[in-house]
Scaffold this motif. Structure first.
Motif, mmCIF file in Angstrom:
data_model
loop_
_atom_site.group_PDB
_atom_site.id
_atom_site.type_symbol
_atom_site.label_atom_id
_atom_site.label_comp_id
_atom_site.label_asym_id
_atom_site.label_seq_id
_atom_site.Cartn_x
_atom_site.Cartn_y
_atom_site.Cartn_z
ATOM 1 N N SER A 18 6.225 13.827 -13.517
ATOM 2 C CA SER A 18 6.710 13.172 -12.310
ATOM 3 C C SER A 18 7.778 12.166 -12.720
ATOM 4 O O SER A 18 7.862 11.801 -13.888
ATOM 5 C CB SER A 18 5.570 12.463 -11.590
ATOM 6 O OG SER A 18 4.582 13.409 -11.254
ATOM 7 N N VAL A 19 8.589 11.700 -11.775
ATOM 8 C CA VAL A 19 9.711 10.838 -12.146
ATOM 9 C C VAL A 19 9.223 9.520 -12.756
ATOM 10 O O VAL A 19 9.704 9.100 -13.797
ATOM 11 C CB VAL A 19 10.624 10.580 -10.929
ATOM 12 C CG1 VAL A 19 11.731 9.596 -11.294
ATOM 13 C CG2 VAL A 19 11.225 11.889 -10.432
ATOM 14 N N TYR A 20 8.253 8.884 -12.086
ATOM 15 C CA TYR A 20 7.792 7.592 -12.588
ATOM 16 C C TYR A 20 6.309 7.637 -12.956
ATOM 17 O O TYR A 20 5.466 7.850 -12.096
ATOM 18 C CB TYR A 20 8.004 6.500 -11.537
ATOM 19 C CG TYR A 20 9.450 6.345 -11.141
ATOM 20 C CD1 TYR A 20 10.392 5.934 -12.081
ATOM 21 C CD2 TYR A 20 9.886 6.630 -9.853
ATOM 22 C CE1 TYR A 20 11.732 5.805 -11.733
ATOM 23 C CE2 TYR A 20 11.221 6.502 -9.501
ATOM 24 C CZ TYR A 20 12.143 6.091 -10.444
ATOM 25 O OH TYR A 20 13.454 5.974 -10.100
ATOM 26 N N THR A 21 6.044 7.461 -14.227
ATOM 27 C CA THR A 21 4.667 7.255 -14.669
ATOM 28 C C THR A 21 4.620 5.816 -15.122
ATOM 29 O O THR A 21 5.317 5.429 -16.060
ATOM 30 C CB THR A 21 4.312 8.197 -15.828
ATOM 31 O OG1 THR A 21 4.472 9.541 -15.365
ATOM 32 C CG2 THR A 21 2.876 7.983 -16.282
ATOM 33 N N THR A 22 3.838 4.990 -14.428
ATOM 34 C CA THR A 22 3.887 3.556 -14.670
ATOM 35 C C THR A 22 2.540 3.051 -15.150
ATOM 36 O O THR A 22 1.523 3.290 -14.509
ATOM 37 C CB THR A 22 4.325 2.823 -13.388
ATOM 38 O OG1 THR A 22 5.626 3.289 -13.049
ATOM 39 C CG2 THR A 22 4.355 1.309 -13.590
ATOM 40 N N ILE A 74 -0.052 4.831 -12.454
ATOM 41 C CA ILE A 74 0.281 5.600 -11.255
ATOM 42 C C ILE A 74 1.407 6.573 -11.585
ATOM 43 O O ILE A 74 2.264 6.302 -12.430
ATOM 44 C CB ILE A 74 0.672 4.740 -10.028
ATOM 45 C CG1 ILE A 74 1.858 3.826 -10.339
ATOM 46 C CG2 ILE A 74 -0.507 3.953 -9.517
ATOM 47 C CD1 ILE A 74 2.452 3.172 -9.102
ATOM 48 N N VAL A 75 1.377 7.706 -10.906
ATOM 49 C CA VAL A 75 2.335 8.772 -11.141
ATOM 50 C C VAL A 75 3.009 9.066 -9.805
ATOM 51 O O VAL A 75 2.336 9.445 -8.853
ATOM 52 C CB VAL A 75 1.589 10.026 -11.642
ATOM 53 C CG1 VAL A 75 2.525 11.194 -11.777
ATOM 54 C CG2 VAL A 75 0.892 9.749 -12.968
ATOM 55 N N THR A 76 4.323 8.805 -9.709
ATOM 56 C CA THR A 76 5.002 8.978 -8.427
ATOM 57 C C THR A 76 6.411 9.528 -8.641
ATOM 58 O O THR A 76 6.884 9.612 -9.772
ATOM 59 C CB THR A 76 5.152 7.634 -7.664
ATOM 60 O OG1 THR A 76 6.079 6.805 -8.381
ATOM 61 C CG2 THR A 76 3.834 6.902 -7.545
ATOM 62 N N ASN A 77 7.084 9.848 -7.562
ATOM 63 C CA ASN A 77 8.452 10.356 -7.652
ATOM 64 C C ASN A 77 9.480 9.455 -6.997
ATOM 65 O O ASN A 77 10.656 9.532 -7.289
ATOM 66 C CB ASN A 77 8.549 11.729 -6.973
ATOM 67 C CG ASN A 77 8.080 12.830 -7.894
ATOM 68 O OD1 ASN A 77 8.375 12.805 -9.080
ATOM 69 N ND2 ASN A 77 7.336 13.766 -7.352
ATOM 70 N N GLU A 78 9.024 8.613 -6.057
ATOM 71 C CA GLU A 78 9.992 7.890 -5.240
ATOM 72 C C GLU A 78 10.370 6.531 -5.819
ATOM 73 O O GLU A 78 11.466 6.040 -5.595
ATOM 74 C CB GLU A 78 9.431 7.715 -3.827
ATOM 75 C CG GLU A 78 9.198 9.049 -3.128
ATOM 76 C CD GLU A 78 8.742 8.894 -1.692
ATOM 77 O OE1 GLU A 78 8.653 7.765 -1.188
ATOM 78 O OE2 GLU A 78 8.464 9.938 -1.061
ATOM 79 N N GLY A 115 0.814 -6.316 -2.953
ATOM 80 C CA GLY A 115 1.130 -4.887 -3.051
ATOM 81 C C GLY A 115 -0.115 -4.137 -3.497
ATOM 82 O O GLY A 115 -0.772 -4.534 -4.461
ATOM 83 N N ILE A 116 -0.448 -3.081 -2.757
ATOM 84 C CA ILE A 116 -1.662 -2.319 -3.081
ATOM 85 C C ILE A 116 -1.267 -0.923 -3.546
ATOM 86 O O ILE A 116 -0.505 -0.225 -2.867
ATOM 87 C CB ILE A 116 -2.586 -2.206 -1.851
ATOM 88 C CG1 ILE A 116 -3.030 -3.600 -1.412
ATOM 89 C CG2 ILE A 116 -3.800 -1.324 -2.158
ATOM 90 C CD1 ILE A 116 -3.891 -3.614 -0.157
ATOM 91 N N THR A 117 -1.747 -0.533 -4.712
ATOM 92 C CA THR A 117 -1.533 0.844 -5.163
ATOM 93 C C THR A 117 -2.880 1.467 -5.506
ATOM 94 O O THR A 117 -3.882 0.766 -5.648
ATOM 95 C CB THR A 117 -0.663 0.905 -6.440
ATOM 96 O OG1 THR A 117 -1.394 0.323 -7.534
ATOM 97 C CG2 THR A 117 0.660 0.186 -6.274
ATOM 98 N N GLY A 118 -2.891 2.765 -5.636
ATOM 99 C CA GLY A 118 -4.066 3.442 -6.169
ATOM 100 C C GLY A 118 -3.924 3.507 -7.675
ATOM 101 O O GLY A 118 -3.206 2.710 -8.287
ATOM 102 N N ALA A 119 -4.601 4.461 -8.289
ATOM 103 C CA ALA A 119 -4.436 4.706 -9.722
ATOM 104 C C ALA A 119 -4.745 6.169 -9.982
ATOM 105 O O ALA A 119 -5.689 6.714 -9.418
ATOM 106 C CB ALA A 119 -5.366 3.826 -10.539
ATOM 107 N N ASN A 120 -3.905 6.811 -10.788
ATOM 108 C CA ASN A 120 -4.234 8.155 -11.243
ATOM 109 C C ASN A 120 -5.172 8.111 -12.439
ATOM 110 O O ASN A 120 -6.005 8.989 -12.624
ATOM 111 C CB ASN A 120 -2.972 8.932 -11.608
ATOM 112 C CG ASN A 120 -2.100 9.201 -10.403
ATOM 113 O OD1 ASN A 120 -1.268 8.375 -10.042
ATOM 114 N ND2 ASN A 120 -2.323 10.320 -9.744
#
Ligand code: SF4
Lengths: 228, 478
Positions: free
Chosen positions: B270-274, B220-224, B204-209
């Motif tokens: 945002s909904v999910y700050t992980t 990471i900061v996302t909503n979904e 799994g590849i994510t970026g980073a805020n």
């Protein structure tokens, strides 16, 4: 030269900076050690009762549903009631978190409880949050042996229990609590700050709930008599 | 980074003539601006937080080498791997290597602009690995073989009907009679189709805020929730991030988060700050077994110490494009770069070179709205002007523009001549434009008058009006 050294070298040349400059090192070390607070919004700086009330208001604004109960013993029947009201099967998944395990689930005879991480087939997951943030109605969940992260994302409905005594005014206070628990500079594998149920506005900017994570987030705030 | 910005003019003509795009762009104007304003008005400390956020990033940039070292040591201590890439090519090779060692056939991806910048998807595909974008907007544009047109709302250029047509074309295993007329039905279909991909993926590849030096954490900061499923279900989690994502401490990240969501979508949070630190710990029932961070420079270190250093404070919130009249009219693809709008007009020439970036520094009306909403207080118009000056110095602009500017400079340096020339020209223009108050055509200004009218002057020059006004104020003072 390794890419690492090349990049660090370029940064230093561009900045006209020296890696061994003691003043630069000291500035960095002290910031990392002291972790100074910045601007803290006044909004959450309230006495405990009002702080909990603000948390509930903010969480509802994020389209979570919120219930307040008195004492941990009331949680299982509250969960069972939520399932009934939403026409959900009487089954939940949860981790082995001690605070959850010590609740009187046996009283809910019809309720089937599975333990451990979710494989994606659960309709409802139950978690316990480490804290809440009144400022934004945010829940703070940490991963660990007893708290699988998959439960926060795979089930359609996520029920999160939080103690009213753990509701902080601002995000920084919640982060300080993590630091206290795990040690300075240490973190659990995952910290999930959750603010409402999953959503997307990617099609024509229209907000729809339940994108990839839970469609519904139900928060049970537990007031424990004598604890604050 | 693929850049087609020199064709900006051609792109804008096509964009202005595209009815779907024009309909979709209405959502940018209507949606983002009001929501941001409401969120900002609801937080009295917002401007103070902007200062705080700016100062944190300035401090970080001045000590970037040291914070990167501190961050790297922390990631290692938590059991993660750190890789360094000077260029996009190096970054792609590193990521491919990680995927191959994991025996990966399918890779899920959370939304990440840096992986767009290094054109990762094409590269993985060519090497036999299937990248699956899981953010709804990114998924839609991947189906269409397009690039994002907005840094936080990748599919903002599309209408619901276009998405329906794409889903019907690609999800051909589903009954053709199904109802896809509502936004909900489209979202739920994507959710259903994508669920199994998370379980199939090996990486799994994510970026980073943010990358936090204090703890070795990526945020990471996302909503979904797609970014989370992307990083907790596969065996391997790869974080791809550019070097300026570093912040010193968790407190610093918290400061910037407060301005990020409000500026981006008008959410308070945002909904999910992980926050992810290393691989799963002994005894953890889930989470990735391996955790890698790929730190990418790709031109950023060269911006330090220059007049473009401030651009490295950018947190990719998208507010500058949401408030940009040029973006509102032509959308993101016209810019011909993965980074559109005002932030792209400054960043693309820095990363890809000015010669390749064509008209970008000119894709602005200099109305200043971008700077006024930028949470990181980045002086975008000033930096676009810097690029224009460099463009002129290097002789990169077209001959008519150069001659025009030189002619203007000649007049500007000779005030008497300037006043004389304008005192003749302005009444003339005024006379010709008198009937409607506007010009539909002007010699040498076809590029302007093709899409908008040029207002006819009122009859007197600015200098004439100024000296009259001065005369009046002087009298008043006496
Ligand atoms: S330049 Fe400013 S407004 Fe634009 S994306 Fe970056 S931080 Fe946001």
């Amino acid at each position: 030269m390794s890419a690492r050294d090349a990049i660090l070298g370029k940064i230093r040349r561009s900045l006209g900076a020296d890696a061994s400059d003691p003043a630069r090192r000291a500035a960095v070390t002290s910031r990392l050690e002291l972790a100074p607070l910045g601007v803290i919004p006044a909004r959450g700086q309230l006495p405990q009762a009002e702080r909990v009330a603000l948390f509930c208001t903010m969480a509802k604004k994020l389209l979570a549903s919120v219930e307040r109960v008195s004492g941990y013993d009331a949680v299982p029947e509250t969960v069972a009631g939520y399932l009934r009201n939403n026409n959900l099967p009487a089954a939940v998944r949860m981790g082995a978190d001690e605070r959850l395990s010590s609740m009187p689930w046996v009283e809910q005879r019809a309720l089937e409880i599975s333990r451990g991480p979710s494989d994606g087939d659960d309709a409802v997951g139950v978690s316990h949050a480490g804290s809440g943030v009144a400022e934004t109605g945010t829940l703070v969940l940490t991963s660990g042996g007893d708290n699988p992260t998959t439960i926060n994302f795979l089930p359609d409905h996520h029920i999160v229990v939080v103690s009213a005594a753990d509701i902080e005014g601002d995000l920084e206070s919640a982060l300080a609590k993590i630091r206290e628990r795990y040690g300075k500079g240490e973190m659990p594998r995952t910290v999930n700050l959750i603010s409402g149920p999953s959503r997307s506005g990617d099609i024509e900017q229209k907000l729809i709930l339940g994108a990839h994570g839970p469609r519904a987030l139900h928060i049970i705030v537990v007031d424990e008599p004598g604890v604050s | 980074m693929q850049v087609t910005s020199p064709q900006f003019k051609k792109h804008t003509r096509a964009a202005l003539a595209n009815p779907h795009l024009q309909q979709a762009l209405g959502n940018v104007r209507a949606g983002f601006i009001d929501k941001r304003k409401k969120a900002v008005d609801a937080l009295p400390e917002f401007d103070q937080l902007r200062d705080s956020a700016r100062d944190i990033k300035n401090h970080m940039l001045d000590h970037l080498d040291l914070y990167l070292e501190a961050y790297e040591a922390k990631v290692r201590a938590s059991g993660g791997y750190v890789h360094w890439a000077e260029t996009a090519e190096e970054a792609r090779a590193i990521i491919l290597d990680i995927c191959r060692s994991a025996g990966a056939r399918t890779v899920t991806k959370g939304k990440s602009m840096i992986t767009e910048e290094i054109e990762l998807n094409d590269f993985l595909q060519k090497n036999g690995i299937r990248p699956v974008e899981t953010d709804l907007g990114e998924y839609i544009i991947q189906l269409r073989g397009e690039h994002p047109s907005h840094i936080i709302a990748p599919a903002v250029h599309l209408t619901k009907d276009q998405v329906e047509a794409d889903f019907r074309r690609v999800h051909d295993h589903l009954p053709p009679t199904r109802d896809l007329t509502e936004h909900e039905s489209l979202l739920y279909e994507a959710r259903r189709v994508l669920r199994p991909a998370y379980f199939d993926a090996d990486v799994g590849i994510t970026g980073a805020n943010f990358l936090v030096a204090e703890t070795g954490t990526s945020i990471i900061v996302t909503n979904e929730g797609n970014g989370d499923l992307t990083q907790i279900l596969p065996k391997v989690h790869v974080v791809v991030a550019s070097i300026e994502k570093i912040v010193p401490t968790l407190e610093d990240a918290a400061q910037i988060m407060r301005v990020l969501a409000r500026s981006a979508t008008g959410q308070e949070m945002s909904v999910y700050t992980t926050m992810s630190t290393g691989p799963r710990r002994p005894g953890d029932p889930d989470g990735p077994e391996d955790y890698h961070v790929v730190l990418i420079d790709n031109g950023r270190s060269a911006m330090l110490g220059t007049e473009f250093q401030d651009m490295l404070r950018c947190i990719r919130c998208g507010a500058c494009m949401n408030h940009c009249p040029v973006y509102h009219s032509v959308g993101g693809h016209a810019y011909g770069s993965v980074y559109p709008g005002p932030m792209g007009a400054v960043l693309t020439p820095s990363l890809a070179g000015l010669a390749k970036s064509g008209h970008l520094p000119n894709a602005s009306t200099f109305c200043g709205r971008c700077e006024s909403v930028c949470p990181m207080r980045i002086p975008l118009p000033k930096m676009m002007r810097h690029w224009r000056e460099r463009e002129f110095e290097r002789g990169l602009n077209p001959a008519t523009q150069r001659t025009g500017l030189k002619l203007w400079a000649m007049f500007a340096r000779r005030p008497a001549l300037y006043r004389f020339a304008t005192s003749v020209a302005v009444p003339l223009l005024s006379m010709f434009g008198r009937r409607t108050g506007r010009f539909r055509h002007l010699p040498l200004a076809g590029g302007w008058t093709r899409y908008r009218d040029f207002p006819a002057p009122e009859g007197r020059t600015f200098m004439q009006q100024l000296s009259e006004r001065d005369a009046v104020t002087m009298q008043g003072a006496k």
